[in-house]
Scaffold this motif. Structure first.
Motif, PDB file in Angstrom:
ATOM      1  N   ILE A 109      10.567  91.264  47.532  1.00 33.04           N
ATOM      2  CA  ILE A 109      10.877  91.446  46.110  1.00 33.04           C
ATOM      3  C   ILE A 109       9.648  91.118  45.285  1.00 33.04           C
ATOM      4  O   ILE A 109       9.033  90.066  45.463  1.00 33.04           O
ATOM      5  CB  ILE A 109      12.043  90.537  45.660  1.00 33.04           C
ATOM      6  CG1 ILE A 109      13.308  90.836  46.461  1.00 33.04           C
ATOM      7  CG2 ILE A 109      12.306  90.706  44.162  1.00 33.04           C
ATOM      8  CD1 ILE A 109      14.452  89.885  46.172  1.00 33.04           C
ATOM      9  N   VAL A 110       9.284  92.033  44.392  1.00 30.61           N
ATOM     10  CA  VAL A 110       8.235  91.777  43.399  1.00 30.61           C
ATOM     11  C   VAL A 110       8.915  91.511  42.067  1.00 30.61           C
ATOM     12  O   VAL A 110       9.775  92.300  41.641  1.00 30.61           O
ATOM     13  CB  VAL A 110       7.277  92.979  43.273  1.00 30.61           C
ATOM     14  CG1 VAL A 110       6.275  92.747  42.146  1.00 30.61           C
ATOM     15  CG2 VAL A 110       6.560  93.220  44.594  1.00 30.61           C
ATOM     16  N   ARG A 111       8.551  90.422  41.420  1.00 27.07           N
ATOM     17  CA  ARG A 111       9.071  90.139  40.084  1.00 27.07           C
ATOM     18  C   ARG A 111       7.915  90.131  39.094  1.00 27.07           C
ATOM     19  O   ARG A 111       6.910  89.447  39.293  1.00 27.07           O
ATOM     20  CB  ARG A 111       9.797  88.793  40.057  1.00 27.07           C
ATOM     21  CG  ARG A 111      11.155  88.865  40.718  1.00 27.07           C
ATOM     22  CD  ARG A 111      11.917  87.581  40.625  1.00 27.07           C
ATOM     23  NE  ARG A 111      13.231  87.730  41.234  1.00 27.07           N
ATOM     24  CZ  ARG A 111      13.946  86.729  41.712  1.00 27.07           C
ATOM     25  NH1 ARG A 111      13.482  85.490  41.624  1.00 27.07           N
ATOM     26  NH2 ARG A 111      15.132  86.949  42.248  1.00 27.07           N
ATOM     27  N   LEU A 112       8.097  90.915  38.045  1.00 30.12           N
ATOM     28  CA  LEU A 112       7.143  90.955  36.941  1.00 30.12           C
ATOM     29  C   LEU A 112       7.765  90.181  35.785  1.00 30.12           C
ATOM     30  O   LEU A 112       8.809  90.568  35.257  1.00 30.12           O
ATOM     31  CB  LEU A 112       6.852  92.401  36.539  1.00 30.12           C
ATOM     32  CG  LEU A 112       6.275  93.285  37.651  1.00 30.12           C
ATOM     33  CD1 LEU A 112       6.163  94.722  37.174  1.00 30.12           C
ATOM     34  CD2 LEU A 112       4.931  92.755  38.110  1.00 30.12           C
ATOM     35  N   LEU A 124      11.481  91.537  35.470  1.00 30.10           N
ATOM     36  CA  LEU A 124      11.890  92.773  36.125  1.00 30.10           C
ATOM     37  C   LEU A 124      11.744  92.553  37.625  1.00 30.10           C
ATOM     38  O   LEU A 124      10.714  92.057  38.084  1.00 30.10           O
ATOM     39  CB  LEU A 124      11.008  93.935  35.676  1.00 30.10           C
ATOM     40  CG  LEU A 124      11.150  95.252  36.456  1.00 30.10           C
ATOM     41  CD1 LEU A 124      12.496  95.900  36.155  1.00 30.10           C
ATOM     42  CD2 LEU A 124      10.008  96.201  36.121  1.00 30.10           C
ATOM     43  N   SER A 125      12.773  92.909  38.385  1.00 33.18           N
ATOM     44  CA  SER A 125      12.787  92.716  39.834  1.00 33.18           C
ATOM     45  C   SER A 125      12.782  94.074  40.532  1.00 33.18           C
ATOM     46  O   SER A 125      13.528  94.973  40.148  1.00 33.18           O
ATOM     47  CB  SER A 125      14.039  91.920  40.222  1.00 33.18           C
ATOM     48  OG  SER A 125      14.114  91.755  41.627  1.00 33.18           O
ATOM     49  N   TYR A 126      11.930  94.212  41.565  1.00 33.43           N
ATOM     50  CA  TYR A 126      11.803  95.492  42.258  1.00 33.43           C
ATOM     51  C   TYR A 126      11.619  95.248  43.749  1.00 33.43           C
ATOM     52  O   TYR A 126      10.747  94.480  44.159  1.00 33.43           O
ATOM     53  CB  TYR A 126      10.610  96.258  41.691  1.00 33.43           C
ATOM     54  CG  TYR A 126      10.439  97.670  42.217  1.00 33.43           C
ATOM     55  CD1 TYR A 126      11.465  98.596  42.141  1.00 33.43           C
ATOM     56  CD2 TYR A 126       9.230  98.077  42.769  1.00 33.43           C
ATOM     57  CE1 TYR A 126      11.305  99.895  42.603  1.00 33.43           C
ATOM     58  CE2 TYR A 126       9.048  99.379  43.231  1.00 33.43           C
ATOM     59  CZ  TYR A 126      10.092 100.286  43.145  1.00 33.43           C
ATOM     60  OH  TYR A 126       9.928 101.562  43.604  1.00 33.43           O
ATOM     61  N   SER A 127      12.468  95.875  44.546  1.00 33.54           N
ATOM     62  CA  SER A 127      12.398  95.760  46.000  1.00 33.54           C
ATOM     63  C   SER A 127      12.530  97.150  46.597  1.00 33.54           C
ATOM     64  O   SER A 127      13.414  97.918  46.206  1.00 33.54           O
ATOM     65  CB  SER A 127      13.541  94.854  46.505  1.00 33.54           C
ATOM     66  OG  SER A 127      13.571  94.823  47.917  1.00 33.54           O
TER      67      SER A 127
END
Length: 199
Positions: A109-112, A124-127
């Protein structure tokens, strides 16, 4: 829980955290361990939020009607303000009509982070492409192509708290095999609400 999954969980929890966290509060995006429960039920909340177009995110015609996910993630990298990277495992049970589908997934998971201070943060969370094993290859008449599939998720969240940080997050999820098999129908979880505790 089977022994290999327990071994992976313990391995993740022992990973060192990289990056510059000298300026970050403990309750911000440097909280190392996070436990999450997420749920979806279109009988209670039939929201269909918009999602970004391909190739940022994907959609399928089969939509799960309800389900639950349990997830553990470990922070492995962060910058001082705007970026954190987490690795983890999730176990899910989704239901289409009366057909249950179980999934075990590994994920990154990448969180900005829009901002993060000692008691409040928003992100913002992106996986993408989390390898997953399903309990079945078929949902009704829909052939998913294989029981091996990938999990993608995108969402927004807020985090509050210090020693223990609580997060509330809204997500959409997509499962498909990325066209590595001849058939790639996939399925979506249109709206997920999750609650997390991080420390």
């Amino acid at each position: 829980m089977r022994l290999p999954y327990l071994f992976l969980l313990l391995t993740f929890s022992a990973l060192p955290v990289k990056g510059d966290d000298s300026a970050l509060p403990r309750g911000g995006h440097r909280a190392k361990n996070e436990f999450t429960i997420a749920a979806s039920d279109d009988r209670l909340l039939s929201i269909r939020p918009p999602v970004p177009p391909r190739p940022i995110f994907w959609q399928a015609t089969t939509k799960m009607s309800r389900g639950i996910m349990l997830r553990y993630t470990r922070l492995v990298y962060n910058t001082t303000e705007h970026l954190s990277l987490h690795l983890g495992l999730s176990v899910s049970r989704w239901v289409w009509r009366q057909t249950p589908v179980f999934a075990v997934s590994a994920l990154g998971i990448v969180r900005l982070w829009a901002f993060s201070n000692p008691n409040l943060g928003a992100y913002l969370s992106y996986s993408i492409a989390g390898p997953s094993a399903l309990s079945t290859q078929f949902i009704g008449q829909t052939n998913l192509g294989a029981r091996f599939i990938f999990q993608d998720m995108i969402g927004i969240g807020v985090r509050v708290g210090d020693a223990v940080a609580w997060s509330l997050e809204a997500n959409v999820a997509h499962y498909s095999n990325g066209n590595i098999f001849p058939v790639n129908s996939g399925f979506d979880v249109p709206f997920l609400v999750s609650l997390s505790a991080a420390f």
